[in-house]
Structure formats: C-alpha cells, structure tokens
Design a protein around this motif. Structure first.
Motif, PDB file in Angstrom:
ATOM      1  N   ARG A  44       0.818  -1.191   0.135  1.00  0.00           N
ATOM      2  CA  ARG A  44      -0.088   0.184  -0.599  1.00  0.00           C
ATOM      3  C   ARG A  44       1.163   1.609   0.298  1.00  0.00           C
ATOM      4  NH1 ARG A  44      -5.921  -1.034   2.634  1.00  0.00           N
ATOM      5  NH2 ARG A  44      -5.915  -3.101   2.008  1.00  0.00           N
ATOM      6  N   PHE A  45       2.081   1.084   0.476  1.00  0.00           N
ATOM      7  CA  PHE A  45       2.708   2.460   0.561  1.00  0.00           C
ATOM      8  C   PHE A  45       4.052   2.048  -0.283  1.00  0.00           C
ATOM      9  CE2 PHE A  45       2.194   1.516   5.181  1.00  0.00           C
ATOM     10  CZ  PHE A  45       1.875   2.648   5.275  1.00  0.00           C
ATOM     11  N   GLU A  46       4.136   1.515  -1.197  1.00  0.00           N
ATOM     12  CA  GLU A  46       4.766   0.990  -2.574  1.00  0.00           C
ATOM     13  C   GLU A  46       3.925   1.626  -3.289  1.00  0.00           C
ATOM     14  OE1 GLU A  46       6.379  -2.414  -3.059  1.00  0.00           O
ATOM     15  OE2 GLU A  46       7.618  -2.030  -3.190  1.00  0.00           O
ATOM     16  N   LYS A  47       2.451   1.704  -3.464  1.00  0.00           N
ATOM     17  CA  LYS A  47       1.638   1.845  -4.704  1.00  0.00           C
ATOM     18  C   LYS A  47       1.684   3.063  -4.131  1.00  0.00           C
ATOM     19  CE  LYS A  47      -0.475  -2.810  -5.018  1.00  0.00           C
ATOM     20  NZ  LYS A  47      -2.080  -3.387  -4.893  1.00  0.00           N
ATOM     21  N   LYS A  48       1.409   3.499  -3.341  1.00  0.00           N
ATOM     22  CA  LYS A  48       1.240   5.129  -3.044  1.00  0.00           C
ATOM     23  C   LYS A  48       1.782   6.050  -3.999  1.00  0.00           C
ATOM     24  CE  LYS A  48      -0.970   9.133  -0.863  1.00  0.00           C
ATOM     25  NZ  LYS A  48      -2.506   9.885  -1.540  1.00  0.00           N
ATOM     26  N   GLY A  49       3.109   5.427  -4.047  1.00  0.00           N
ATOM     27  CA  GLY A  49       4.356   6.275  -4.342  1.00  0.00           C
ATOM     28  C   GLY A  49       5.198   6.813  -3.423  1.00  0.00           C
ATOM     29  N   PHE A  50       5.687   6.376  -1.954  1.00  0.00           N
ATOM     30  CA  PHE A  50       6.509   6.201  -1.158  1.00  0.00           C
ATOM     31  C   PHE A  50       7.670   5.777  -1.665  1.00  0.00           C
ATOM     32  CE2 PHE A  50       2.913   8.173   1.757  1.00  0.00           C
ATOM     33  CZ  PHE A  50       2.466   9.553   1.361  1.00  0.00           C
ATOM     34  N   VAL A  51       8.941   6.323  -0.662  1.00  0.00           N
ATOM     35  CA  VAL A  51      10.138   5.200  -1.084  1.00  0.00           C
ATOM     36  C   VAL A  51      10.355   4.878   0.512  1.00  0.00           C
ATOM     37  CG1 VAL A  51      12.738   5.760  -1.599  1.00  0.00           C
ATOM     38  CG2 VAL A  51      10.654   7.038  -3.266  1.00  0.00           C
ATOM     39  N   LEU A  52      11.147   3.547  -0.260  1.00  0.00           N
ATOM     40  CA  LEU A  52      10.803   2.765   1.062  1.00  0.00           C
ATOM     41  C   LEU A  52      13.114   2.607   1.266  1.00  0.00           C
ATOM     42  CD1 LEU A  52      10.621   0.791   3.291  1.00  0.00           C
ATOM     43  CD2 LEU A  52      11.064  -1.020   1.669  1.00  0.00           C
ATOM     44  N   LYS A  53      13.518   3.237   2.843  1.00  0.00           N
ATOM     45  CA  LYS A  53      14.836   3.906   2.797  1.00  0.00           C
ATOM     46  C   LYS A  53      15.558   2.249   4.279  1.00  0.00           C
ATOM     47  CE  LYS A  53      14.872   7.312  -0.167  1.00  0.00           C
ATOM     48  NZ  LYS A  53      15.517   8.489  -0.085  1.00  0.00           N
ATOM     49  N   GLY A  54      14.134   2.459   4.687  1.00  0.00           N
ATOM     50  CA  GLY A  54      15.037   1.073   5.691  1.00  0.00           C
ATOM     51  C   GLY A  54      13.722  -0.108   6.044  1.00  0.00           C
ATOM     52  N   LEU A  55      14.280  -1.266   6.061  1.00  0.00           N
ATOM     53  CA  LEU A  55      13.160  -2.200   6.626  1.00  0.00           C
ATOM     54  C   LEU A  55      14.053  -3.381   7.661  1.00  0.00           C
ATOM     55  CD1 LEU A  55      10.883  -3.869   5.499  1.00  0.00           C
ATOM     56  CD2 LEU A  55      12.274  -3.920   3.899  1.00  0.00           C
ATOM     57  N   LYS A  56      13.587  -3.264   8.060  1.00  0.00           N
ATOM     58  CA  LYS A  56      14.111  -4.911   8.824  1.00  0.00           C
ATOM     59  C   LYS A  56      12.643  -5.867   9.729  1.00  0.00           C
ATOM     60  CE  LYS A  56      15.341  -2.920  12.474  1.00  0.00           C
ATOM     61  NZ  LYS A  56      16.896  -2.312  14.283  1.00  0.00           N
ATOM     62  N   LEU A  57      12.964  -6.395  10.194  1.00  0.00           N
ATOM     63  CA  LEU A  57      12.117  -7.928  10.949  1.00  0.00           C
ATOM     64  C   LEU A  57      12.998  -7.548  11.992  1.00  0.00           C
ATOM     65  CD1 LEU A  57       9.542  -9.426  10.812  1.00  0.00           C
ATOM     66  CD2 LEU A  57      11.204 -11.827  10.596  1.00  0.00           C
ATOM     67  N   PHE A  58      12.167  -7.744  13.572  1.00  0.00           N
ATOM     68  CA  PHE A  58      12.886  -7.493  14.391  1.00  0.00           C
ATOM     69  C   PHE A  58      12.279  -7.955  15.566  1.00  0.00           C
ATOM     70  CE2 PHE A  58      14.201  -3.749  17.114  1.00  0.00           C
ATOM     71  CZ  PHE A  58      15.452  -4.491  17.867  1.00  0.00           C
ATOM     72  N   GLN A  59      12.031  -8.254  16.537  1.00  0.00           N
ATOM     73  CA  GLN A  59      11.960  -8.306  17.888  1.00  0.00           C
ATOM     74  C   GLN A  59      12.377  -7.810  19.237  1.00  0.00           C
ATOM     75  OE1 GLN A  59      10.096 -11.877  19.034  1.00  0.00           O
ATOM     76  NE2 GLN A  59       9.764 -10.697  20.070  1.00  0.00           N
ATOM     77  N   CYS A  60      11.035  -6.958  18.928  1.00  0.00           N
ATOM     78  CA  CYS A  60      11.408  -6.131  19.355  1.00  0.00           C
ATOM     79  C   CYS A  60      11.819  -6.155  21.482  1.00  0.00           C
ATOM     80  CB  CYS A  60      10.675  -4.976  19.697  1.00  0.00           C
ATOM     81  SG  CYS A  60      10.969  -3.206  21.273  1.00  0.00           S
ATOM     82  N   GLU A 155      22.266   1.733   9.128  1.00  0.00           N
ATOM     83  CA  GLU A 155      20.851   0.217   8.162  1.00  0.00           C
ATOM     84  C   GLU A 155      20.284   1.273   7.302  1.00  0.00           C
ATOM     85  OE1 GLU A 155      20.448  -2.564  12.050  1.00  0.00           O
ATOM     86  OE2 GLU A 155      18.748  -0.462  12.245  1.00  0.00           O
ATOM     87  N   LEU A 156      19.960   2.276   7.277  1.00  0.00           N
ATOM     88  CA  LEU A 156      19.266   3.265   6.588  1.00  0.00           C
ATOM     89  C   LEU A 156      20.063   3.637   5.384  1.00  0.00           C
ATOM     90  CD1 LEU A 156      17.242   6.682   8.557  1.00  0.00           C
ATOM     91  CD2 LEU A 156      16.425   4.046   8.655  1.00  0.00           C
TER      92      LEU A 156
END
Ligand code: ADP
Length: 169
Positions: A44-60, A155-156
């Motif tokens: 949904r964020f990709e299709k809207k046109g925003f740009v992904l600068k950071g992404l990780k799976l993380f146990q908080c 990480e970004l």
C-alpha cells in the motif's frame, strides 16, 4: 533547487544545508506479521508512491517498546500494549516523501479499526484497537525520533527512486 537530488546536502559557501525530505516510521505490529499481512501492508505504501529507505524484521525488547510508547505510560492499557508489541517480530520501516507522515496516517486509518474507513489498512484488515496491525508516526518530529530509535546508523539506505520524476512534477 533543480538538478539537486532530493534529500541531498547542498554546500553553499561555507554553510552546509541539508535538504531534508520528510520521513515516517511505519511498523507492522506482531499481529500483522503473524496474520501474513506484511506484503499487503508494504504494497500500500509502495503503490502510493512513497520511497522505502529502511526495512527490517525485528524482535523488539521491552525497554525499546516502552521508550517508543513513553507518552502512553500512564494509560491503563500500557502494560498490555508493551506485551503486544514484544509478543513476536515486527517489521520496522522508514518511508520517505513529501507529506508522508500525514498521508500514512490516512492510509492507516483510525486507531480503533471499527471506526477506520474502508480502504484504510485498519479499516480493511483489523477489528480491535488492541490488535490494529500497524503503527505510523503522528508528526514529522516523531518520525525522526522514532526512526532514530528503531534503526541503527548504517541501516537506512540512501537511494533515489526512478519513479520520483513520474510522481512529482
Ligand atoms: P495510533 O497508533 O493510532 O497513533 P495511539 O497513539 O493513541 O494510536 O495509541 C498507540 C497504540 O496503543 C494504538 O495503536 C493501540 O495499539 C494501543 N492502544 C491505544 N488505545 C488503546 C486502548 N484503549 N486499548 C488497547 N490498546 C490501545
């Protein structure tokens, strides 16, 4: 500013001016991961046109969840909220674009999914406030604060999307 990449550092004389593009911290909560909604929400964020600068799976860890939600620490639901956020992995994301903070809040929808409009993430995919699948920063300042809290240096990714000239005139 023509010819200057978005987000670039512009050196003018002796002053360094950082041409910052707004960023929002978006997080898929443990229920979103468990329910297999990661791809749907990212898309949904990709299709809207925003740009992904950071992404990780993380146990908080607990202390990070408590710091993230520190403004809510007096609320009766705070202990349950911390248990929920630390109950499984989350997907941490930094999304960039003009007006991304307010726009992401609209894409996400109201805190209570039963009040969220159809078409929003919470309106389409969730039923309860305590399991509302996704977080989005509520101000540009909190976007910066939360991205600094959840991501370590390095990480970004600094990159330019080829779509940008087709999204912004
Ligand atoms: P938002 O996430 O929409 O910005 P808030 O900042 O008010 O909403 O709350 C943060 C999160 O705390 C919510 O997304 C939800 O997970 C949880 N929360 C808020 N209110 C309640 C509540 N009454 N009961 C249980 N959890 C809640």
């Amino acid at each position: 500013n023509s010819g200057t990449p978005r987000g670039a550092t512009i050196v003018q004389g002796t002053e360094i001016e950082v041409n910052e593009v707004e960023q929002s911290y978006i997080m898929i909560k443990p229920d979103g991961v468990q329910r297999g909604l990661v791809g749907e929400i990212i898309s949904r964020f990709e299709k809207k046109g925003f740009v992904l600068k950071g992404l990780k799976l993380f146990q908080c860890p607990k202390d990070l969840a408590q710091e993230h939600y520190k403004d809510l620490k007096e609320k009766p639901f705070f202990p349950k909220l911390i248990d929920y956020i630390t109950s499984g992995p989350v997907v941490c994301m930094a999304w960039e674009g003009d007006g991304v903070v307010a726009s992401a809040r609209k894409l996400i929808g109201a805190t209570n999914p039963l009040q969220a409009e159809p078409g929003t993430i919470r309106g389409d995919l969730a039923v309860q406030t305590g399991r509302n699948v996704v977080h989005g920063s509520d101000s540009p300042d909190n976007g910066k604060r939360e991205i600094a809290l959840w991501f370590k240096e390095g990480e970004l990714c600094q990159w330019e999307s080829v779509q940008t000239p087709w999204l912004i005139e």
